[in-house]
Design a protein around this motif. Structure first.
Motif, PDB file in Angstrom:
ATOM      1  N   THR A  44       0.793  -0.937  -0.219  1.00 28.86           N
ATOM      2  CA  THR A  44       0.126  -0.052   0.029  1.00 28.86           C
ATOM      3  C   THR A  44       0.824   1.214   0.114  1.00 28.86           C
ATOM      4  OG1 THR A  44      -0.045  -0.109   2.405  1.00 28.86           O
ATOM      5  CG2 THR A  44      -1.791  -1.089   1.285  1.00 28.86           C
ATOM      6  N   ASP A  45       0.507   2.297  -0.511  1.00 27.02           N
ATOM      7  CA  ASP A  45       0.875   3.464  -0.503  1.00 27.02           C
ATOM      8  C   ASP A  45      -0.125   4.481   0.219  1.00 27.02           C
ATOM      9  OD1 ASP A  45       2.292   6.069  -0.540  1.00 27.02           O
ATOM     10  OD2 ASP A  45       2.414   6.027  -2.986  1.00 27.02           O
TER      11      ASP A  45
ATOM     12  N   LEU B 296      -0.136  -4.272  -5.787  1.00 28.12           N
ATOM     13  CA  LEU B 296      -0.044  -2.835  -5.468  1.00 28.12           C
ATOM     14  C   LEU B 296      -1.369  -2.230  -5.171  1.00 28.12           C
ATOM     15  CD1 LEU B 296       1.926  -0.206  -4.934  1.00 28.12           C
ATOM     16  CD2 LEU B 296       1.674   0.302  -7.080  1.00 28.12           C
ATOM     17  N   ASP B 297      -1.657  -1.515  -3.998  1.00 28.54           N
ATOM     18  CA  ASP B 297      -3.101  -0.868  -3.708  1.00 28.54           C
ATOM     19  C   ASP B 297      -3.074   0.174  -3.298  1.00 28.54           C
ATOM     20  OD1 ASP B 297      -5.469  -0.988  -3.021  1.00 28.54           O
ATOM     21  OD2 ASP B 297      -5.543  -1.887  -1.033  1.00 28.54           O
ATOM     22  N   THR B 298      -3.329   1.120  -4.397  1.00 26.79           N
ATOM     23  CA  THR B 298      -3.355   2.680  -4.051  1.00 26.79           C
ATOM     24  C   THR B 298      -3.992   3.262  -5.377  1.00 26.79           C
ATOM     25  OG1 THR B 298      -1.836   4.425  -3.752  1.00 26.79           O
ATOM     26  CG2 THR B 298      -0.889   2.761  -5.229  1.00 26.79           C
TER      27      THR B 298
ATOM     28  N   ARG C 184       8.188   5.841  -4.064  1.00 28.46           N
ATOM     29  CA  ARG C 184       7.035   5.562  -4.610  1.00 28.46           C
ATOM     30  C   ARG C 184       6.062   6.337  -4.586  1.00 28.46           C
ATOM     31  NH1 ARG C 184       7.149   0.258  -5.357  1.00 28.46           N
ATOM     32  NH2 ARG C 184       7.611  -0.214  -3.013  1.00 28.46           N
ATOM     33  N   GLY C 185       5.142   6.688  -5.820  1.00 31.25           N
ATOM     34  CA  GLY C 185       4.148   7.695  -5.658  1.00 31.25           C
ATOM     35  C   GLY C 185       4.535   9.223  -6.091  1.00 31.25           C
ATOM     36  N   ASP C 186       5.968   9.423  -6.308  1.00 25.50           N
ATOM     37  CA  ASP C 186       6.624  10.704  -6.570  1.00 25.50           C
ATOM     38  C   ASP C 186       6.123  10.820  -8.074  1.00 25.50           C
ATOM     39  OD1 ASP C 186       7.213  11.384  -3.990  1.00 25.50           O
ATOM     40  OD2 ASP C 186       9.372  10.802  -4.487  1.00 25.50           O
ATOM     41  N   VAL C 187       5.570  12.109  -8.319  1.00 27.95           N
ATOM     42  CA  VAL C 187       5.615  12.483  -9.915  1.00 27.95           C
ATOM     43  C   VAL C 187       6.895  13.250 -10.119  1.00 27.95           C
ATOM     44  CG1 VAL C 187       4.465  13.823 -11.554  1.00 27.95           C
ATOM     45  CG2 VAL C 187       3.036  12.478  -9.767  1.00 27.95           C
TER      46      VAL C 187
ATOM     47  N   PHE D  40       1.695  -5.102  -9.971  1.00 26.32           N
ATOM     48  CA  PHE D  40       2.026  -6.162  -8.873  1.00 26.32           C
ATOM     49  C   PHE D  40       3.663  -5.702  -8.489  1.00 26.32           C
ATOM     50  CE2 PHE D  40      -1.744  -8.067 -10.357  1.00 26.32           C
ATOM     51  CZ  PHE D  40      -2.160  -8.906  -9.224  1.00 26.32           C
ATOM     52  N   ILE D  41       4.120  -5.815  -7.503  1.00 25.08           N
ATOM     53  CA  ILE D  41       5.337  -5.468  -6.995  1.00 25.08           C
ATOM     54  C   ILE D  41       5.908  -6.594  -6.241  1.00 25.08           C
ATOM     55  CG2 ILE D  41       6.914  -3.984  -5.779  1.00 25.08           C
ATOM     56  CD1 ILE D  41       5.794  -2.443  -8.213  1.00 25.08           C
ATOM     57  N   ASP D  42       6.979  -7.424  -6.663  1.00 28.43           N
ATOM     58  CA  ASP D  42       7.269  -8.660  -6.063  1.00 28.43           C
ATOM     59  C   ASP D  42       6.228  -9.409  -5.811  1.00 28.43           C
ATOM     60  OD1 ASP D  42       9.939  -7.616  -6.402  1.00 28.43           O
ATOM     61  OD2 ASP D  42       9.957  -6.524  -4.143  1.00 28.43           O
ATOM     62  N   ASP D  43       5.549  -9.688  -6.860  1.00 25.55           N
ATOM     63  CA  ASP D  43       4.227 -10.851  -6.675  1.00 25.55           C
ATOM     64  C   ASP D  43       3.406 -10.218  -5.766  1.00 25.55           C
ATOM     65  OD1 ASP D  43       5.019 -12.668  -8.596  1.00 25.55           O
ATOM     66  OD2 ASP D  43       6.189 -13.901  -7.238  1.00 25.55           O
ATOM     67  N   LYS D  44       3.427  -9.169  -5.234  1.00 30.70           N
ATOM     68  CA  LYS D  44       2.310  -8.421  -4.334  1.00 30.70           C
ATOM     69  C   LYS D  44       1.752  -7.393  -5.057  1.00 30.70           C
ATOM     70  CE  LYS D  44       5.353  -9.103  -0.258  1.00 30.70           C
ATOM     71  NZ  LYS D  44       6.241  -8.517   0.824  1.00 30.70           N
TER      72      LYS D  44
END
Length: 337
Positions: A29-30, A133-135, A82-85, A127-131
């Motif tokens: 998550t982020d 991404l929830d955001t 992560r999330g930066d533009v 997906f990040i490392d098979d997880k």
């Protein structure tokens, strides 16, 4: 009674077993990155960016100068999260399906994958490392719409094969090597990103976007336009009024007169580089050294554009001039050794 009690216990134990519990998808998550773009005061070293592309549009023409104030870019912030533009130098690449595609010299996108991670896209989901991404930026959307919303609002395009293919995008796992990042456009259907050019070298990052410039700001920070050859080819037109030129190319900070001719000069510099700016000379050495990426001179007579002269470094290392003349003919020649 004992028989049913025993069956109930077996069901309960099965539900709690590690094998069953492992079927639940792990997520990343982020919660720090917010969907809203903030209004901010610029720093002394900030760049003000006028962005015309809709590649980051999430439904409110996000980041676009036509709908919002200029973007404040911090060229000194290198702590990429992560999330930066980010604002970056466009990589050199080609798109097989569109060999005539001409990407701007600089671009903006959102950081999704960090060094050491493996990024994958399955049916439009990141997906990040098979997880999972929830955001808000973890799924490929079209101007903030998922496939169902897009189909309702744009029924005439809901069955388009290209649209279906986009929402069902699948990308094989990509390893984000050290000193690189993986970036995506929020409006991926209208932009290019690491799906097209791969991971982005960290040294291509030229700054982090902090937010929109506060409209009541008294800042005199220099506006940064993304004026490259493709932008000039698209927007340079004989007869444009000065007001229209300013709307398209941005505020001018260097200008001068020679007789009845008024000249405006725009440039594109590296890392806020300072040099002697004049409308009489072209900084050949600075362009060759890539401290100045390009210069554009626009001549006006009676408040209307009559000539555009754009100087840039060619692949051969020489300074080239692309010129749109008053009679609308085009000249493109090398003007340095």
């Amino acid at each position: 009674m004992n028989k049913y009690l025993l069956m109930g216990m077996v069901v309960l134990l099965t539900a709690c077993s590690p094998e069953v519990a492992s079927n639940k998808m792990e997520t990343i998550t982020d919660n720090d990155t917010k969907p809203e773009v903030e209004l901010v005061e610029p720093l002394e070293s900030s760049l003000l960016l006028e962005w015309h592309s809709d590649n980051m549009n999430r439904g409110n023409h996000d980041y676009e100068i036509l709908a919002h104030p200029r973007l404040v870019v911090d060229p000194d912030d290198r702590e990429i999260k992560r999330g930066d533009v980010i604002f970056f130098k466009s990589p050199d690449f080609t798109i097989e399906s569109n060999p005539h595609f001409n990407m701007p010299e600089n671009y903006i996108s959102r950081v999704v994958g960090l060094p050491g991670e493996i990024v994958e896209i399955k049916d439009g989901q990141v997906f990040i490392d098979d997880k999972k991404l929830d955001t808000f930026y973890s799924k490929l959307l079209w101007a903030g719409m998922n496939e169902k919303e897009f189909h309702v609002k744009r029924a005439n395009r809901g069955d388009d094969e290209a649209t279906k293919k986009y929402f069902a995008t699948t990308m094989e796992p990509v390893k984000v090597e050290e000193n690189t990042i993986f970036v995506l456009s929020d409006n991926g259907a209208r932009g290019v990103d690491s799906r097209d050019f791969g991971v982005l070298p960290m040294n291509s990052v030229e700054g982090k976007i902090l937010g929109y410039l506060k409209t009541d700001s008294k800042s005199t920070v220099k506006t940064r336009n993304i004026i490259d050859k493709s932008f000039v080819l698209k927007n340079a037109k004989i007869g444009l009024t000065q007001e229209k030129v300013e709307m398209i190319f941005g505020q001018v900070f260097v200008s001068g007169f020679e007789g009845n001719i008024e000249t405006w000069m725009y440039d594109n510099v590296k890392n806020n580089y300072n040099y002697e700016q004049t409308v009489e000379t072209v900084a050949f050495k600075e362009i060759k050294d890539e401290n100045v990426k390009s210069q554009l001179f626009i001549n006006f007579n009676d408040g209307k554009a009559i000539m555009y002269s754009y100087f840039y470094k060619g692949d051969d290392g020489k300074v080239w001039m692309y010129e749109l003349n008053p009679d609308k003919t085009i000249t493109e020649i090398a003007v340095s050794k």
